[in-house]
Every structure is written in C-alpha cells, then in structure tokens.
Design an enzyme around this catalytic site. Structure first.
Site, PDB file in Angstrom:
ATOM      1  N   ASP A  52      -3.447 -34.625   2.273  1.00 10.65           N
ATOM      2  CA  ASP A  52      -4.722 -34.373   2.030  1.00 10.65           C
ATOM      3  C   ASP A  52      -5.254 -34.224   0.631  1.00 10.65           C
ATOM      4  O   ASP A  52      -4.821 -33.968  -0.164  1.00 10.65           O
ATOM      5  CB  ASP A  52      -5.018 -32.834   2.528  1.00 10.65           C
ATOM      6  CG  ASP A  52      -6.363 -32.292   2.971  1.00 10.65           C
ATOM      7  OD1 ASP A  52      -7.089 -32.437   1.988  1.00 10.65           O
ATOM      8  OD2 ASP A  52      -6.551 -31.888   4.110  1.00 10.65           O
ATOM      9  N   ILE A  53      -6.739 -34.804   0.651  1.00 13.36           N
ATOM     10  CA  ILE A  53      -6.990 -35.145  -0.719  1.00 13.36           C
ATOM     11  C   ILE A  53      -7.690 -33.978  -1.151  1.00 13.36           C
ATOM     12  O   ILE A  53      -7.814 -33.804  -2.536  1.00 13.36           O
ATOM     13  CB  ILE A  53      -8.328 -36.246  -0.739  1.00 13.36           C
ATOM     14  CG1 ILE A  53      -9.517 -35.906  -0.049  1.00 13.36           C
ATOM     15  CG2 ILE A  53      -7.646 -37.723  -0.489  1.00 13.36           C
ATOM     16  CD1 ILE A  53     -10.638 -36.992  -0.190  1.00 13.36           C
ATOM     17  N   ASN A 104       2.038 -23.885   7.971  1.00 13.48           N
ATOM     18  CA  ASN A 104       0.941 -23.712   9.265  1.00 13.48           C
ATOM     19  C   ASN A 104       0.606 -25.102   9.595  1.00 13.48           C
ATOM     20  O   ASN A 104       0.245 -25.892   8.881  1.00 13.48           O
ATOM     21  CB  ASN A 104      -0.111 -23.063   8.500  1.00 13.48           C
ATOM     22  CG  ASN A 104      -1.157 -22.642   9.411  1.00 13.48           C
ATOM     23  OD1 ASN A 104      -0.966 -22.495  10.530  1.00 13.48           O
ATOM     24  ND2 ASN A 104      -2.541 -22.033   8.854  1.00 13.48           N
ATOM     25  N   GLN A 113     -13.879 -28.804  11.903  1.00 15.53           N
ATOM     26  CA  GLN A 113     -13.374 -29.891  11.737  1.00 15.53           C
ATOM     27  C   GLN A 113     -14.047 -30.704  10.970  1.00 15.53           C
ATOM     28  O   GLN A 113     -15.386 -31.055  11.315  1.00 15.53           O
ATOM     29  CB  GLN A 113     -13.051 -30.578  13.432  1.00 15.53           C
ATOM     30  CG  GLN A 113     -12.559 -31.918  13.474  1.00 15.53           C
ATOM     31  CD  GLN A 113     -12.392 -32.696  14.878  1.00 15.53           C
ATOM     32  OE1 GLN A 113     -12.713 -32.069  15.810  1.00 15.53           O
ATOM     33  NE2 GLN A 113     -11.713 -33.715  14.754  1.00 15.53           N
ATOM     34  N   HIS A 119      -7.053 -34.849  14.071  1.00 12.19           N
ATOM     35  CA  HIS A 119      -5.960 -34.813  12.929  1.00 12.19           C
ATOM     36  C   HIS A 119      -5.226 -33.456  12.851  1.00 12.19           C
ATOM     37  O   HIS A 119      -6.055 -32.380  13.092  1.00 12.19           O
ATOM     38  CB  HIS A 119      -6.661 -35.114  11.574  1.00 12.19           C
ATOM     39  CG  HIS A 119      -7.830 -34.408  11.049  1.00 12.19           C
ATOM     40  ND1 HIS A 119      -8.969 -34.453  11.661  1.00 12.19           N
ATOM     41  CD2 HIS A 119      -7.561 -33.321  10.291  1.00 12.19           C
ATOM     42  CE1 HIS A 119      -9.910 -33.321  11.048  1.00 12.19           C
ATOM     43  NE2 HIS A 119      -9.024 -32.796  10.227  1.00 12.19           N
ATOM     44  N   HIS A 121      -3.308 -30.865  10.519  1.00  6.75           N
ATOM     45  CA  HIS A 121      -2.990 -30.176   9.196  1.00  6.75           C
ATOM     46  C   HIS A 121      -1.395 -29.702   9.385  1.00  6.75           C
ATOM     47  O   HIS A 121      -1.109 -28.858  10.132  1.00  6.75           O
ATOM     48  CB  HIS A 121      -3.873 -29.077   8.771  1.00  6.75           C
ATOM     49  CG  HIS A 121      -5.248 -29.600   8.579  1.00  6.75           C
ATOM     50  ND1 HIS A 121      -5.819 -30.150   7.331  1.00  6.75           N
ATOM     51  CD2 HIS A 121      -6.390 -29.823   9.462  1.00  6.75           C
ATOM     52  CE1 HIS A 121      -7.005 -30.221   7.508  1.00  6.75           C
ATOM     53  NE2 HIS A 121      -7.339 -30.190   8.850  1.00  6.75           N
TER      54      HIS A 121
END
Length: 193
Positions: A52-53, A104, A113, A119, A121
């Site tokens: 994730d960025i 998590n 979202q 997607h 996480h």
C-alpha cells in the site's frame, strides 16, 4: 477498530463513476497493466499483491484481482477462491517476514473503499512493546524489524482508547511509503513466498 473508520462512510453516496467499464481509469487496473508503478510482492494469472502506498503500518499489503470488479459480492467463485489463496499466502509471508502473526485482513465494499476495484488489505497489527524489537541474528528482516519497533512504539497503550482516540491513531499512523523501506519489505516478504 476498522469499524470506526467505516462508520464515517455509512451515509456516503456511491459515486456514479463506479461502473465495471471504468477499468481504463482505475488505479489498480493501471498497475495490473504495468502503466503505473507499484511495489509488487506476488503475482499470478489472477491476482497481484502490492505494498500500500499509504500504509497504516509497515508491511500493509493489498491483494487485488487482475479483473476489474468493483464489489466483492460480484466476484465469480473461481476468482474469489484465487483471491483467498493469495491472501493466505501473503499473510503467511508477511507474518514470517515481520515476525508478527497479528494481522488485520479487510475487504471493504463501496463505503470505506477508496478505489472501486476489489482489494483485500493485509495490515500487520501493532506489536506489544515486549515484542516490538524481537529479532533473530542473521535474519533477513533484521534491517526492517528495528525500524518497525521505532514506528510501533507510538502504538503501545497502557489503557483502553476511546473510539475517537482509536480513529485518530489509525489516521495519524498513515504515512507515505518510502522507497528504501518498500524495497526492504519487498525483499523480506518475497523471500517467504
């Protein structure tokens, strides 16, 4: 804790641009096509896993089906199965690489979202202070684990947090993904796949 973040989105209108044909403008579709940069951790014919960025914590990973589908409830069974296998595979690799089995795993649909493309996480949980710096000599994660300990020190709590404090901590914890940290994470997570 995710429920506090989700609550803010309960009455948000669904954008009219959330249509299956929007793949050409979708950030994840651009990554899948190689038109946008990403720190790839894993890829097969059906899914891709990237860092994730704007991670909540180091190692925050996204597992994304390559087919543009906006809602998890619309995933065909076979693609849902492929996503599940990739989530499990990535969870094992992240847990081992970061020496932290607490994770998590979240998949939002519409509200909360940010990108209208399914997607998942995978977010490493904060570690108790006694484990934050745990490490084994010669372990490839040795370069990353001490940095994680420093970042996670702020996550240590001595009393239960209020809902507002928890939400504030989660939002405050997000930061940009630094290239050097991303490269180290990619290396140690890929080594466990």
């Amino acid at each position: 804790m995710t429920s506090f973040v989700i609550k803010d989105h309960e009455h948000r209108e669904i954008p009219s641009t959330w249509k299956p044909a929007r793949g050409s403008r979708c950030a994840f579709c651009r990554i899948v096509r190689g038109e946008a940069p990403a720190y790839k951790l894993y890829e097969n014919d059906s899914v891709i896993a990237i860092l994730d960025i704007a991670p909540l914590r180091p190692g925050h990973t996204l597992v994304i089906p390559k087919t543009h589908i906006s809602r998890v409830s619309d995933l065909p069974d076979e693609l849902a199965a492929q996503c599940g296998l990739a989530v499990s595979k990535m969870a094992r690799a992240i847990s081992t690489a970061l020496q932290n089995t607490a994770l998590n795993v979240v998949c939002n649909q519409e509200y909360a979202q940010a990108v209208p493309h399914v997607h998942y996480h995978i977010i490493p949980a904060p570690r108790p202070e006694s484990q934050a710096g745990a490490n084994t000599m010669g372990d490839p994660s040795a370069q990353v684990v001490p940095a994680l300990a420093r970042r996670e020190a702020r996550d240590h709590v001595t009393r239960p947090l209020t809902e507002k404090e928890m939400l504030h901590r989660e939002l405050e914890a997000r930061s940009g993904l630094e290239e050097s940290e991303a490269e180290k994470l990619v290396e140690i997570i890929r080594a466990r796949l």
